[in-house]
Scaffold this active site. Structure first.
Site, PDB file in Angstrom:
ATOM      1  N   ASP A  42      -5.458   1.716  10.456  1.00 50.21           N
ATOM      2  CA  ASP A  42      -6.867   1.396  10.706  1.00 50.21           C
ATOM      3  C   ASP A  42      -6.987   1.047  12.196  1.00 50.21           C
ATOM      4  O   ASP A  42      -7.076   1.937  13.034  1.00 50.21           O
ATOM      5  CB  ASP A  42      -7.265   0.241   9.776  1.00 50.21           C
ATOM      6  CG  ASP A  42      -8.727  -0.126   9.876  1.00 50.21           C
ATOM      7  OD1 ASP A  42      -9.454   0.537  10.615  1.00 50.21           O
ATOM      8  OD2 ASP A  42      -9.154  -1.098   9.216  1.00 50.21           O
ATOM      9  N   GLY A  48       0.771  -1.240   0.000  1.00 53.71           N
ATOM     10  CA  GLY A  48       0.000   0.000   0.000  1.00 53.71           C
ATOM     11  C   GLY A  48       0.802   1.289   0.000  1.00 53.71           C
ATOM     12  O   GLY A  48       0.319   2.322  -0.438  1.00 53.71           O
ATOM     13  N   ASP A  94       0.421   3.168   4.301  1.00 54.89           N
ATOM     14  CA  ASP A  94      -0.667   3.867   3.611  1.00 54.89           C
ATOM     15  C   ASP A  94      -1.740   4.326   4.592  1.00 54.89           C
ATOM     16  O   ASP A  94      -2.180   5.463   4.562  1.00 54.89           O
ATOM     17  CB  ASP A  94      -1.284   2.977   2.510  1.00 54.89           C
ATOM     18  CG  ASP A  94      -1.670   1.582   2.995  1.00 54.89           C
ATOM     19  OD1 ASP A  94      -1.434   1.251   4.178  1.00 54.89           O
ATOM     20  OD2 ASP A  94      -2.210   0.810   2.185  1.00 54.89           O
ATOM     21  N   PHE A 154     -14.242   2.032   3.970  1.00 58.47           N
ATOM     22  CA  PHE A 154     -13.216   1.356   3.182  1.00 58.47           C
ATOM     23  C   PHE A 154     -12.836   2.254   1.997  1.00 58.47           C
ATOM     24  O   PHE A 154     -13.673   2.599   1.179  1.00 58.47           O
ATOM     25  CB  PHE A 154     -13.678  -0.018   2.700  1.00 58.47           C
ATOM     26  CG  PHE A 154     -12.541  -0.811   2.140  1.00 58.47           C
ATOM     27  CD1 PHE A 154     -11.705  -1.527   2.988  1.00 58.47           C
ATOM     28  CD2 PHE A 154     -12.263  -0.793   0.781  1.00 58.47           C
ATOM     29  CE1 PHE A 154     -10.607  -2.211   2.487  1.00 58.47           C
ATOM     30  CE2 PHE A 154     -11.177  -1.481   0.271  1.00 58.47           C
ATOM     31  CZ  PHE A 154     -10.358  -2.201   1.130  1.00 58.47           C
ATOM     32  N   ASP A 210      -5.597  -0.847  -1.974  1.00 61.15           N
ATOM     33  CA  ASP A 210      -6.279  -1.727  -2.920  1.00 61.15           C
ATOM     34  C   ASP A 210      -7.714  -2.035  -2.517  1.00 61.15           C
ATOM     35  O   ASP A 210      -8.108  -1.934  -1.360  1.00 61.15           O
ATOM     36  CB  ASP A 210      -5.515  -3.040  -3.070  1.00 61.15           C
ATOM     37  CG  ASP A 210      -5.709  -3.948  -1.862  1.00 61.15           C
ATOM     38  OD1 ASP A 210      -5.457  -3.484  -0.740  1.00 61.15           O
ATOM     39  OD2 ASP A 210      -6.139  -5.109  -2.045  1.00 61.15           O
ATOM     40  N   ARG A 255      -4.946   0.075  -7.031  1.00 66.37           N
ATOM     41  CA  ARG A 255      -3.796   0.744  -6.418  1.00 66.37           C
ATOM     42  C   ARG A 255      -3.254   1.842  -7.323  1.00 66.37           C
ATOM     43  O   ARG A 255      -2.568   2.758  -6.871  1.00 66.37           O
ATOM     44  CB  ARG A 255      -2.670  -0.265  -6.155  1.00 66.37           C
ATOM     45  CG  ARG A 255      -2.988  -1.303  -5.092  1.00 66.37           C
ATOM     46  CD  ARG A 255      -1.707  -2.016  -4.693  1.00 66.37           C
ATOM     47  NE  ARG A 255      -1.951  -3.272  -3.999  1.00 66.37           N
ATOM     48  CZ  ARG A 255      -2.116  -3.381  -2.685  1.00 66.37           C
ATOM     49  NH1 ARG A 255      -2.107  -2.313  -1.931  1.00 66.37           N
ATOM     50  NH2 ARG A 255      -2.313  -4.560  -2.122  1.00 66.37           N
ATOM     51  N   LYS A 306      -7.475   6.319  10.103  1.00 69.45           N
ATOM     52  CA  LYS A 306      -8.922   6.085  10.206  1.00 69.45           C
ATOM     53  C   LYS A 306      -9.413   6.416  11.603  1.00 69.45           C
ATOM     54  O   LYS A 306      -8.795   5.999  12.594  1.00 69.45           O
ATOM     55  CB  LYS A 306      -9.230   4.615   9.910  1.00 69.45           C
ATOM     56  CG  LYS A 306     -10.053   4.421   8.669  1.00 69.45           C
ATOM     57  CD  LYS A 306     -10.500   2.983   8.520  1.00 69.45           C
ATOM     58  CE  LYS A 306     -10.388   2.582   7.062  1.00 69.45           C
ATOM     59  NZ  LYS A 306     -10.917   1.246   6.813  1.00 69.45           N
TER      60      LYS A 306
HETATM   61  P1  IMP Z   1      -4.440  -2.075  10.740  1.00 67.20           P
HETATM   62  O1  IMP Z   1      -3.458  -3.107  11.138  1.00 67.20           O
HETATM   63  O2  IMP Z   1      -5.855  -2.421  11.177  1.00 67.20           O
HETATM   64  O3  IMP Z   1      -4.073  -0.667  11.163  1.00 67.20           O
HETATM   65  O4  IMP Z   1      -4.546  -2.120   9.188  1.00 67.20           O
HETATM   66  C1  IMP Z   1      -3.631  -1.553   8.421  1.00 67.20           C
HETATM   67  C2  IMP Z   1      -3.558  -2.176   7.046  1.00 67.20           C
HETATM   68  O5  IMP Z   1      -4.850  -2.632   6.553  1.00 67.20           O
HETATM   69  C3  IMP Z   1      -3.129  -1.074   6.121  1.00 67.20           C
HETATM   70  O6  IMP Z   1      -1.730  -1.066   5.986  1.00 67.20           O
HETATM   71  C4  IMP Z   1      -3.838  -1.399   4.835  1.00 67.20           C
HETATM   72  O7  IMP Z   1      -3.013  -2.215   4.046  1.00 67.20           O
HETATM   73  C5  IMP Z   1      -5.080  -2.179   5.228  1.00 67.20           C
HETATM   74  N1  IMP Z   1      -6.291  -1.319   5.236  1.00 67.20           N
HETATM   75  C6  IMP Z   1      -6.933  -0.848   6.318  1.00 67.20           C
HETATM   76  N2  IMP Z   1      -8.002  -0.093   5.975  1.00 67.20           N
HETATM   77  C7  IMP Z   1      -8.014  -0.076   4.620  1.00 67.20           C
HETATM   78  C8  IMP Z   1      -8.887   0.572   3.645  1.00 67.20           C
HETATM   79  O8  IMP Z   1      -9.861   1.284   3.947  1.00 67.20           O
HETATM   80  N3  IMP Z   1      -8.563   0.340   2.345  1.00 67.20           N
HETATM   81  C9  IMP Z   1      -7.516  -0.425   1.952  1.00 67.20           C
HETATM   82  N4  IMP Z   1      -6.692  -1.027   2.819  1.00 67.20           N
HETATM   83  C10 IMP Z   1      -6.929  -0.854   4.143  1.00 67.20           C
HETATM   84 MG    MG Z   2      -0.853  -2.306   4.581  1.00 70.22          MG
END
Ligand code: IMP
Ligand code: MG
Length: 174
Positions: free
Chosen positions: A102, A46, A99, A150, A157, A163, A130
């Protein structure tokens, strides 16, 4: 559902300019003899456009490495896998670039892993943060905040696709 542009190419470019200035200032404020010890660590896939655009706007010297972090399977959060060789971060100032933050699970895990290498410091910087409840991790630098939706494009992606978009989009109810 309709596709809506959340952040345009121009908005992204302008925010990345500000982040590049912030990171350069951070580097400039390190002790002089440590300014050569900066490492940027991008999390693939990402981060590709973010890292490419950001690092070319930065003036501060730095090394650049990548690791692959995968957690999404068909838009659903799955098990986090980190692959690639972790270089020696001993005594380095590491800045992790992703990127989007979340839940924060990816960055929390990465920071723990990097810390095992005994760096001098670890910072995190994301394009998107987020807004969700119970976040596991708070980033140091962010370009944009987004609602709990999302999003895709500009490296992020949608089932492996999209992407390549130059802007960031979201699907909305009509
Ligand atoms: P986390 O571990 O929950 O913070 O998720 C982080 C990873 O999930 C990011 O590096 C992204 O690759 C993917 N991700 C989380 N939310 C989204 C989204 O809305 N669109 C696309 N990829 C996401
Ligand atoms: Mg990621």
């Amino acid at each position: 559902m309709v596709e809506k542009v959340l952040f345009s190419k121009e908005q992204i470019d302008s925010k990345i300019n500000s982040i590049a200035i912030k990171l350069d200032n951070y580097i400039k404020n390190l002790p002089k003899e440590e300014q050569k010890d900066v490492v940027l660590l991008g999390l693939l896939n990402g981060c590709i456009h973010f890292v490419s655009d950001l690092t070319r706007k930065m003036k501060g010297d730095h090394k650049l490495y990548f690791l692959k972090a995968t957690s999404y399977i068909n838009n659903k959060q799955g098990k986090l896998t980190i692959s690639g060789e972790i270089p020696s971060f001993n005594n380095m100032h590491v800045i992790i670039l992703d990127d989007i933050c979340d839940t924060g699970k990816t960055l929390k895990t990465l920071v723990e892993k990097v810390n095992e290498e005994k760096p001098r410091s670890v910072k995190t910087c994301v394009l998107l943060d987020k807004k969700i409840d119970n976040k596991e991790f708070n980033v140091d630098y962010k370009a944009f905040e987004v609602e709990d939706l999302f999003v895709y494009g500009y490296g992020l992606d949608y089932n492996g696709y999209k992407r390549n978009l130059s802007d960031i989009r979201v699907l909305e109810e009509k």
